[in-house]
Design a protein around this motif. Structure first.
Motif, PDB file in Angstrom:
ATOM      1  N   UNK A  65      -0.634  24.308  89.385  1.00 19.43           N
ATOM      2  CA  UNK A  65      -1.682  25.327  89.439  1.00 19.43           C
ATOM      3  C   UNK A  65      -2.935  24.863  88.724  1.00 19.43           C
ATOM      4  N   UNK A  66      -4.048  25.456  89.129  1.00 19.90           N
ATOM      5  CA  UNK A  66      -5.291  25.258  88.394  1.00 19.90           C
ATOM      6  C   UNK A  66      -5.152  26.029  87.077  1.00 19.90           C
ATOM      7  N   UNK A  67      -5.330  25.328  85.966  1.00 21.94           N
ATOM      8  CA  UNK A  67      -5.079  25.930  84.655  1.00 21.94           C
ATOM      9  C   UNK A  67      -5.918  27.182  84.417  1.00 21.94           C
ATOM     10  N   UNK A  68      -7.156  27.163  84.875  1.00 22.30           N
ATOM     11  CA  UNK A  68      -8.069  28.275  84.577  1.00 22.30           C
ATOM     12  C   UNK A  68      -7.707  29.552  85.331  1.00 22.30           C
ATOM     13  N   UNK A  69      -6.806  29.455  86.309  1.00 22.72           N
ATOM     14  CA  UNK A  69      -6.454  30.617  87.113  1.00 22.72           C
ATOM     15  C   UNK A  69      -5.057  31.163  86.802  1.00 22.72           C
ATOM     16  N   UNK A  70      -4.297  30.432  86.017  1.00 20.43           N
ATOM     17  CA  UNK A  70      -2.885  30.783  85.812  1.00 20.43           C
ATOM     18  C   UNK A  70      -2.678  32.181  85.251  1.00 20.43           C
ATOM     19  N   UNK A  71      -3.573  32.651  84.413  1.00 19.97           N
ATOM     20  CA  UNK A  71      -3.346  33.949  83.782  1.00 19.97           C
ATOM     21  C   UNK A  71      -3.696  35.107  84.702  1.00 19.97           C
ATOM     22  N   UNK A  72      -4.348  34.830  85.833  1.00 23.58           N
ATOM     23  CA  UNK A  72      -4.738  35.909  86.752  1.00 23.58           C
ATOM     24  C   UNK A  72      -4.105  35.783  88.133  1.00 23.58           C
ATOM     25  N   UNK A  73      -3.760  34.580  88.530  1.00 19.40           N
ATOM     26  CA  UNK A  73      -3.231  34.334  89.874  1.00 19.40           C
ATOM     27  C   UNK A  73      -1.766  33.924  89.783  1.00 19.40           C
ATOM     28  N   UNK A  74      -0.948  34.507  90.641  1.00 19.82           N
ATOM     29  CA  UNK A  74       0.474  34.189  90.681  1.00 19.82           C
ATOM     30  C   UNK A  74       0.895  33.858  92.100  1.00 19.82           C
ATOM     31  N   UNK A  75       1.565  32.733  92.256  1.00 21.81           N
ATOM     32  CA  UNK A  75       2.059  32.319  93.561  1.00 21.81           C
ATOM     33  C   UNK A  75       3.549  32.624  93.645  1.00 21.81           C
ATOM     34  N   UNK A  76       3.985  33.083  94.814  1.00 21.76           N
ATOM     35  CA  UNK A  76       5.406  33.314  95.025  1.00 21.76           C
ATOM     36  C   UNK A  76       5.772  32.816  96.424  1.00 21.76           C
ATOM     37  N   UNK A  77       6.812  32.034  96.470  1.00 21.69           N
ATOM     38  CA  UNK A  77       7.214  31.427  97.739  1.00 21.69           C
ATOM     39  C   UNK A  77       8.630  31.841  98.089  1.00 21.69           C
ATOM     40  N   UNK A  78       8.837  32.157  99.358  1.00 18.89           N
ATOM     41  CA  UNK A  78      10.171  32.449  99.890  1.00 18.89           C
ATOM     42  C   UNK A  78      10.545  31.308 100.811  1.00 18.89           C
ATOM     43  N   UNK A  79      11.415  30.425 100.332  1.00 17.99           N
ATOM     44  CA  UNK A  79      11.752  29.242 101.118  1.00 17.99           C
ATOM     45  C   UNK A  79      12.585  29.581 102.350  1.00 17.99           C
ATOM     46  N   UNK A  80      13.310  30.667 102.303  1.00 19.82           N
ATOM     47  CA  UNK A  80      14.128  31.065 103.455  1.00 19.82           C
ATOM     48  C   UNK A  80      13.258  31.579 104.596  1.00 19.82           C
ATOM     49  N   UNK A  81      12.152  32.235 104.244  1.00 18.70           N
ATOM     50  CA  UNK A  81      11.273  32.826 105.260  1.00 18.70           C
ATOM     51  C   UNK A  81      10.053  31.954 105.565  1.00 18.70           C
ATOM     52  N   UNK A  82       9.887  30.869 104.840  1.00 17.15           N
ATOM     53  CA  UNK A  82       8.710  30.003 105.002  1.00 17.15           C
ATOM     54  C   UNK A  82       7.419  30.785 104.782  1.00 17.15           C
ATOM     55  N   UNK A  83       7.393  31.536 103.714  1.00 15.17           N
ATOM     56  CA  UNK A  83       6.202  32.306 103.364  1.00 15.17           C
ATOM     57  C   UNK A  83       5.782  31.997 101.935  1.00 15.17           C
ATOM     58  N   UNK A  84       4.506  32.234 101.674  1.00 15.49           N
ATOM     59  CA  UNK A  84       3.993  32.094 100.320  1.00 15.49           C
ATOM     60  C   UNK A  84       2.902  33.140 100.125  1.00 15.49           C
ATOM     61  N   UNK A  85       2.952  33.825  99.010  1.00 12.45           N
ATOM     62  CA  UNK A  85       1.971  34.846  98.679  1.00 12.45           C
ATOM     63  C   UNK A  85       1.169  34.419  97.456  1.00 12.45           C
ATOM     64  N   UNK A  86      -0.021  34.974  97.359  1.00 10.79           N
ATOM     65  CA  UNK A  86      -0.864  34.750  96.188  1.00 10.79           C
ATOM     66  C   UNK A  86      -1.334  36.112  95.683  1.00 10.79           C
ATOM     67  N   UNK A  87      -0.867  36.481  94.506  1.00  6.27           N
ATOM     68  CA  UNK A  87      -1.303  37.718  93.875  1.00  6.27           C
ATOM     69  C   UNK A  87      -2.460  37.398  92.949  1.00  6.27           C
TER      70      UNK A  87
END
Length: 119
Positions: free
Chosen positions: A59-81
């Motif tokens: 991750x970009x260090x400056x964004x870690x405290x506000x942006x969260x990535x979550x990946x579902x490997x079974x569904x081949x999806x990735x979200x960015x909160x």
């Protein structure tokens, strides 16, 4: 052939939140990484966060405290909160997928989704 489709962009006020979603489909042998990049107006494309199979998240260090990535490997999806958004987060956000064929790897990009942070 692999298709990558993003959703969730739009206009949000400073301090607000937004969730981006990405789904990969098609002839996928294996996905070795999924994540997000962004390109602010007039600037180069830059890393937001990428989850790599068996190697964790980069991750970009400056964004870690506000942006969260979550990946579902079974569904081949990735979200960015994205929380506490700022005007400087305005950018086109691109989903990134690195696929493995068993012989070589190749990258697939989504078409991009615009996030505008403005009052």
């Amino acid at each position: 052939q692999v298709q990558v489709v993003e959703s969730g962009g739009g206009l949000v006020q400073p301090g607000g939140s937004l969730r981006l979603s990405c789904a990969a489909s098609g002839s996928i042998f294996a996905i070795v990484a999924m994540g997000w990049y962004r390109q602010p107006p007039g600037k180069e494309r830059e890393l937001v966060a990428v989850h790599r199979s068996g190697a964790g998240t980069k991750s970009e260090d400056s964004l870690k405290d506000r942006f969260t990535i979550s990946r579902d490997t079974a569904k081949n999806t990735v979200d960015l909160q994205m929380n506490n958004l700022k005007a400087e987060d305005t950018a086109v956000y691109y989903c990134y997928v690195r696929c493995a064929t068993g012989y070589s790897d190749f990258d697939v990009w989504g078409q991009g989704t615009l996030v505008t942070v403005s009052s």
